[in-house]
Design an enzyme around this catalytic site. Structure first.
Site, PDB file in Angstrom:
ATOM      1  N   LYS A  44       0.606  12.070   0.198  1.00 34.36           N
ATOM      2  CA  LYS A  44       1.323  13.340   0.247  1.00 34.36           C
ATOM      3  C   LYS A  44       1.317  14.074  -1.097  1.00 34.36           C
ATOM      4  CE  LYS A  44       4.174  12.045   4.187  1.00 34.36           C
ATOM      5  NZ  LYS A  44       5.529  11.946   4.763  1.00 34.36           N
TER       6      LYS A  44
ATOM      7  N   ARG B 227      10.716   4.923 -10.801  1.00 40.49           N
ATOM      8  CA  ARG B 227      10.359   5.968  -9.839  1.00 40.49           C
ATOM      9  C   ARG B 227      11.618   6.586  -9.237  1.00 40.49           C
ATOM     10  NH1 ARG B 227       5.961   4.933  -5.506  1.00 40.49           N
ATOM     11  NH2 ARG B 227       6.160   7.192  -5.499  1.00 40.49           N
TER      12      ARG B 227
END
Length: 546
Positions: free
Chosen positions: A328, A425
């Site tokens: 994505k 992250r």
């Protein structure tokens, strides 16, 4: 009009292979294959005695299908282990009983002593075979084939050209192992180069999941035939679809050269029900298009090579792709590099789940994950979106789906904790969407065991087929009766996480609802037509098991 395949093939045949053991089994198989929609049967007689070959080829029930006779030697991936002289004698015997075609390896025809000399007089020359009706043929045509079970041959084009130079060749068949989607592109490219091969009918197969579109789109590209299994349990060659799947899901017999192609780019993709959903929508609306799985290995370079290869292939007519894990972010970067039009939501999220390639050129990118997730969550909770303000939400994962959902929930004023196996992250994602003190936090996934949030949303691939026993958090974590648990994984419908939630008395929200919402937005963008929601939902439920 599709590219010409020669007047012996008015349409692309569906051929189903059978490893012949006895007459009764072969007859039963042939009847089932014919009823399922097969045009021809490949009689694999690698380990079959001469008397059985004769009986099978003389059987009127079997001969109601077109027949291809193959005795594949072990040195080219088959099961025949006798001498070449013995194999040659069996092929000569088979020719007496006039199968429609016999398949002989290019290497055998060129190198095995006597093959060309003995078999050539037993065959119909291509021009005669082509001009004759099936009932008038008194000898088989010749398929010259070549297989590489390791890789795509470096000299693929030259190899097929050499096969085409054999005067007796009626059909050319090449099959090779596909390492990635561009090997499938290479196979399909051969159809555009048919003039280099004396315009002979051609079958080009990239074997394996990465090459599956070479089978699914064979009719669109004008192949002489393609292979399909009788059912999902039969295993003849990697990547071979069942007959009914090819006929019904991919509308194989309806495909035309001008059809648009759409697909799902990701890794993995075999679990996905998106092909079922979109193809059901195309069929319901009569749209001239087909949606296929496009397995693409992780990494931006792989993504670029896959998309550019598909877009540049003459005859592919790529209309758009859905994008899933792990591509994505790559899709957003690609659209930016290509100066595409990127909708503000996708740019804000930093991820794209759909790329459109309009007929006039260019790229349009969007992300429907956020809207789809909110719609699924609020429907499952029986509330309006604005009622999510100040809700205590745990997001599991920090990938593309998590980014979209975090963005949407921040916009709605929720309080969010992002849990991830790589805390850095989670921190990065939290910082990107920070809207105020305490509104969004980043945490290690192991901290989830001691937490209790009102809403828990899994945005990881944990629990997805085939890893159905995986959980997105440590095994000692608990769920509670007052929680809402939303799993964005939809295959299986009831993941291990949702089973755990149900056992705890929590409210469960299935990922299927998010998928259908996304698919509706994609379908509308792909086709410009109203969304046949009921047909698409029914297809998803059938695929996942009602």
């Amino acid at each position: 009009m599709r590219p010409p395949v020669g007047n012996m093939f008015s349409s692309t045949w569906i051929v189903t292979p059978l490893f012949v053991t006895d007459l009764s089994t072969a007859r039963t198989f042939a009847v089932k294959a014919r009823d399922a929609g097969a045009d021809a049967i490949e009689l694999r007689c690698d380990r079959t005695e001469a008397t059985v070959i004769e009986a099978v080829l003389r059987d009127p029930e079997i001969r109601r299908l077109k027949t291809i006779l193959t005795i594949r030697p072990a040195w080219e991936g088959g099961g025949f282990t006798g001498s070449e002289a013995q194999r040659l004698e069996l092929l000569r015997l088979a020719c007496r009983y006039q199968p429609d075609l016999i398949d002989v390896e290019w290497k055998a025809w060129q190198n095995s002593a006597g093959f060309a000399d003995v078999l050539a007089p037993c065959l119909m020359m291509p021009e005669t075979w082509r001009a004759s009706a099936a009932t008038q043929r008194r000898a088989p045509g010749l398929i010259i084939s070549n297989h590489d079970f390791v890789q795509r041959p470096a000299d693929l084009h030259q190899r097929v050209a050499a096969m085409a130079a054999i005067p007796e060749a009626t059909v050319l068949k090449v099959a090779f192992a596909a390492a990635d989607i561009n090997d499938a592109v290479a196979a399909l490219t051969l159809y555009n180069q048919r003039s280099d091969f004396n315009d002979l009918p051609l079958v080009a197969i990239a074997m394996g999941e990465a090459g599956q579109i070479s089978r699914l789109l064979a009719a669109k590209f004008g192949a002489a035939f393609t292979f399909a299994q009788l059912d999902a349990e039969a295993h003849s060659a990697p990547g071979q679809p069942p007959i009914l799947t090819l006929m019904q899901r991919f509308r194989f017999k309806e495909q035309r050269a001008d059809w648009r192609v759409f697909g799902l780019v990701g890794s993995p993709v075999s679990h996905s029900v998106s092909p079922m959903i979109h193809n059901a929508g195309f069929a319901q609306t009569g749209y001239a298009g087909v949606y296929v799985p496009l397995l693409t290995a992780p990494g931006y370079d792989n993504f670029i090579r896959a998309i550019n290869g598909l877009r540049r292939l003459p005859g592919m007519n790529l209309g758009g792709v859905s994008v899933t894990i792990p591509h994505k972010s790559s899709a957003l970067a690609y659209a930016s590099e290509e100066s595409g039009t990127i909708d503000p939501v996708a740019r804000h999220i930093g991820a794209v789940n759909t790329l459109f390639f309009p007929p006039g050129g260019g790229i349009r990118a969007m992300n429907s994950d956020a809207a789809g997730a909110v719609a699924a969550l609020t429907s499952g909770m029986g509330i309006k979106a604005e009622m999510l303000r100040d809700s205590d939400v745990a997001i599991l994962g920090a990938g593309g789906a998590a980014r979209a959902i975090v963005a949407a929930l921040c916009e709605l004023g929720a309080r969010i904790a992002i849990y991830n196996r790589t805390p850095a992250r989670a921190v990065e994602l939290a910082q990107q969407f920070a809207t105020g003190p305490g509104r969004i936090q980043a945490r290690d996934i192991h901290d989830f065991s001691s937490s209790h949030h009102k809403i828990v949303i899994n945005c990881t691939a944990a629990g997805m087929t085939p890893h159905v026993n995986d959980l997105p958090f440590p095994s000692d974590a608990k769920l509670y009766t007052d929680q809402i648990v939303f799993d964005t994984v939809y295959n299986p419908r009831r993941t291990r996480l949702l089973q755990m939630a149900q056992h705890s008395g929590a409210t469960c929200v299935e990922g299927l609802e998010m998928l259908l919402s996304q698919a509706a937005a994609q379908f509308e963008g792909f086709t410009g037509q109203p969304v046949p929601s009921e047909a698409m939902r029914a297809a998803a439920l059938d695929a996942l098991g009602r």
